[in-house]
Scaffold this active site. Structure first.
Site, PDB file in Angstrom:
ATOM      1  N   CYS A  97       8.805  -5.334  -5.459  1.00 31.60           N
ATOM      2  CA  CYS A  97       9.771  -6.131  -4.693  1.00 31.60           C
ATOM      3  C   CYS A  97      10.690  -6.945  -5.610  1.00 31.60           C
ATOM      4  O   CYS A  97      11.343  -6.392  -6.456  1.00 31.60           O
ATOM      5  CB  CYS A  97       9.006  -7.022  -3.718  1.00 31.60           C
ATOM      6  SG  CYS A  97      10.006  -7.627  -2.378  1.00 31.60           S
ATOM      7  N   HIS A 206       9.398  -2.004  -2.830  1.00 30.93           N
ATOM      8  CA  HIS A 206       8.621  -3.118  -2.318  1.00 30.93           C
ATOM      9  C   HIS A 206       7.404  -2.645  -1.522  1.00 30.93           C
ATOM     10  O   HIS A 206       7.224  -1.458  -1.284  1.00 30.93           O
ATOM     11  CB  HIS A 206       9.510  -4.101  -1.539  1.00 30.93           C
ATOM     12  CG  HIS A 206       9.764  -3.727  -0.113  1.00 30.93           C
ATOM     13  ND1 HIS A 206      10.479  -4.526   0.726  1.00 30.93           N
ATOM     14  CD2 HIS A 206       9.399  -2.654   0.625  1.00 30.93           C
ATOM     15  CE1 HIS A 206      10.534  -3.961   1.900  1.00 30.93           C
ATOM     16  NE2 HIS A 206       9.888  -2.838   1.880  1.00 30.93           N
TER      17      HIS A 206
END
Lengths: 251, 436
Positions: A97, A206
């Site tokens: 992420c 992510h």
């Protein structure tokens, strides 16, 4: 010999945005299926140096702005130096992420504020405000050599989902993790995705990165064992038919 | 322009109805809005009794419950179609209700409003009751972060207090879920009347905190909240030890109004609907009586008869909703196979990462068969593989439904947990009718 690994999970309550837990589940199960014992060490405000030093592999998930604001000081001043020592020793890590923003020298927000990062990775990140659109969507990238684990299944690709506003530019001290085939990657300009420093991977993918990329999960496990037991340890091949089906579906 | 917009909008209503295009929920409104961008405001000026329901989960069921109670009292009610919760959906509902002269006919208008759209709608429409149900992570690729939504809500609601530029001062009652700290913070500074509902039932506390939570750190000061007990996700008896933001005293509790359908989340929907009805001055007795005849909205604990087998559909579109669906299935007396369907189309959100936040581990020792299907069947299958439970994967939904129905005994229930577009597909196959 009974092998055992300690998986360090950074701020599970605050750095878990969207399915990040999947990485912990995958690391745990893939060890257990091979008879390798696993302990999860949750790393939060109260965790002391000794417990962090006991970790054999580190995972950091994504956080929303408010949550990142809550952890950043503690992470930078109390946890950062220990983490850096671990990574210098070759302890593997995976950060997903917004990690490239967190691990680099600094992150400049859309309104020009400079947030100091952990400085472990030689890279910098910027948010260009509304002048550059957010990068959202499924991604495919080709990994650089060096992630193949002897005797195990392998693909040259990694698949994921990105959702980030910032752009990251790598310095000479890190290597890109992969070459973008689909998606935006670090900055949408130089075709790089993520970064690698020693055995630590930071990527813009992510959430649950490891479930559909079992080769990277096994690489992390194999590096963790190698560093802990100071020798190469052969990993048993698992039945990854479903993992590869899910991986190839995204290609 | 209003008259032309009305005429065009009503015409589209009529055409889509006659031709059964199934697009009457948004298109009439879309066309009317293009002809007269101020049409929503013009409609709302005619009608004082507008009720808005906003939040991540529970909107459709709450709207249906309020409607059931008001109709029981002989009041006429118009609502927007489930999922048609943007401006065009609201205008379409007004158009359906209005005569060709543009005059509204119903006593009450109840609208479910998309959480991201609420601030925008409040600029033009003056409701007399607003219900804020809860805020959970849902489709990050589309809605963004929970904090951002909460901030925008607060900003828009504060403007109501002072009366915003286009609308004259108006007294709005805001009904808030006291068990959700983030929603409580939204209502904290409002000068308008704020009322609260909360479960207040310790027998429903979970033994452990779930992984899928959003607001366990104080939304005001950032300290870790303490919880006397949690009903699900971050809903519970919470308090901030540092800045003293606390769970407000509630006006109604779960014991006051029994839920007509299973599931802890439906207790919240029941309380929200009951509070709206109380504002409309319907007696507690009548509210309870009216709810006895409640039938679920489509896909929300909806029961369908398929090939002589009983089927229940529980829309499950985000981690918190999914966890609650699983809890409902596992605690139900009705046993049977489970069919999970995961799609990644626009209405579902294109990012399926969230399935790893769902506690599928609760299915580990499930005695009946589990079927997996949908656009992203491999992702869902992989999730279950890492739980260590057996499952059957099918690429084709019709085939999956057939197999699952075959596995369902006469005295059993087939539980279907689909994402939004998957729910529409499932219903289409089982009932042969198209909804939206």
């Amino acid at each position: 010999m009974n092998f055992k690994l300690v998986v360090g999970w950074l701020y599970p309550e605050l750095m878990s945005t969207y399915g990040d837990r999947g990485n912990i589940i995958v690391l745990t199960k893939r060890c257990e299926w091979r008879g390798i014992g696993v302990d999860i060490q949750m790393i939060d405000f109260k965790t002391v140096r000794k417990n962090i030093e006991s970790c054999n592999v580190i995972f950091g998930g994504g956080s929303q702005d408010r949550q990142q604001g809550i952890v950043i000081d503690d992470l930078r001043t109390k946890k950062g130096p220990v983490l850096k020592e671990l990574f210098e020793k070759g302890v593997p890590g995976l950060f997903v992420c917004g990690a490239p923003q967190l691990l680099g020298h600094y992150y400049m927000t859309g309104d020009g504020k400079v947030l100091e990062g952990l400085g472990i990775f030689d890279m910098e990140s910027k948010h260009f405000g509304k002048s550059k659109p957010r990068c959202i969507g499924n991604t495919i990238a080709e990994i650089e050599a060096g992630f193949r684990v002897q005797g195990l299944g392998y693909r040259k690709t990694v698949v994921g989902f990105e959702n980030h506003g910032g752009r990251t530019y790598l310095g000479a001290g890190v290597k890109p993790f992969a070459k973008v085939m689909k998606g935006c990657g670090n900055n949408g300009e130089d075709g790089t995705e993520g970064a690698v420093y020693k055995n630590c991977i930071a990527c813009y993918s992510h959430g649950p990165f490891l479930p559909k990329n079992p080769h990277i999960a096994d690489w992390l496990i194999s590096k963790a064992l190698e560093v802990k037991y100071k020798k190469k340890i052969l990993l048993k091949q698992l039945d990854d038919a479903l993992e590869w089906q899910a991986h190839e579906f995204m290609l | 322009m209003f008259q032309i917009a009305i005429f065009a909008g009503k015409l589209v209503c009529l055409i889509s109805k006659t031709l059964r295009l199934g697009a009457g929920a948004t298109w009439p409104g879309e066309i009317a809005l293009r002809l007269d961008p101020a049409i929503l405001q013009k409609f709302s000026k005619q009608q004082k009794n507008i009720i808005l329901i906003a939040g991540t989960n529970g909107k459709t069921t709450t709207v249906k419950m309020v409607e059931t109670i008001l109709r029981y009292k002989g009041l006429s009610v118009q609502h927007n179609a489930s999922g048609a919760n943007l401006n065009n959906g609201l205008v379409s509902a007004f158009l359906t209700d209005a005569g060709w002269n543009g005059r509204l006919t119903s006593d009450y208008f109840i609208f479910e409003v998309d959480e991201a759209t609420l601030p925008n709608i409040l600029k033009t429409l003056m409701p007399n009751i607003i219900v804020l149900t809860n805020l959970f992570r849902d489709q990050l690729d589309r809605y963004g972060e929970v904090d951002v939504i909460a901030e925008k809500w607060q900003e828009a609601l504060l403007k109501l207090d002072t009366g915003n530029q286009s609308i004259k001062m108006h007294q709005t009652v805001v009904i808030i879920n006291a068990d959700d700290p983030h929603v409580v913070l939204v209502g904290e500074k409002l000068a308008t009347t704020v009322k609260y509902f909360g479960l207040e039932d310790a027998s429903l506390f979970l033994p452990n905190m779930q992984h899928a939570t959003d607001t366990i750190y104080c939304p005001r000061c950032g300290s870790r909240l303490t919880f006397g007990g949690v009903y699900f996700s971050h809903l519970g008896k919470w308090a901030c030890g540092k800045c003293r933001l606390t769970h407000p005293r509630v006006d109604v509790i779960s014991r006051d109004f029994p839920s007509p359908i299973e599931g802890v989340y439906n207790r919240y929907n029941t309380l929200a609907a009951a509070m709206v009805a109380k504002e409309v001055e319907i007696s507690d007795h009548d509210i309870r009586e009216a709810l006895k005849n409640f039938t679920p909205a489509f896909g929300r604990m909806e029961e369908i008869d398929a090939e002589g087998k009983r089927v229940k559909i529980l829309l499950s579109k985000n981690p918190t909703g999914f966890n609650e669906s699983l809890r409902t299935v596992l605690s139900s007396k009705q046993k049977g196979p489970i069919l999970l369907v995961l799609n990644d189309r626009i209405p579902d959100g294109t990012d399926v990462s969230w399935i790893w936040d769902v506690d599928f581990e609760t299915l580990k020792n499930y005695k009946e068969k589990i079927f997996v299907c949908g656009d992203r069947q491999y992702d869902l299958g992989l999730r279950l593989k890492y739980v260590g439970t057996a499952f059957n994967m099918h690429g084709n939904l019709e085939e999956a439904l057939q197999k699952a129905l075959k596995e369902t005994q006469k005295d059993q229930m087939l539980w279907i947990l689909p994402t939004y577009s998957a729910m529409l597909d499932v219903r289409k196959i089982l009932t042969g009718k198209k909804i939206l």
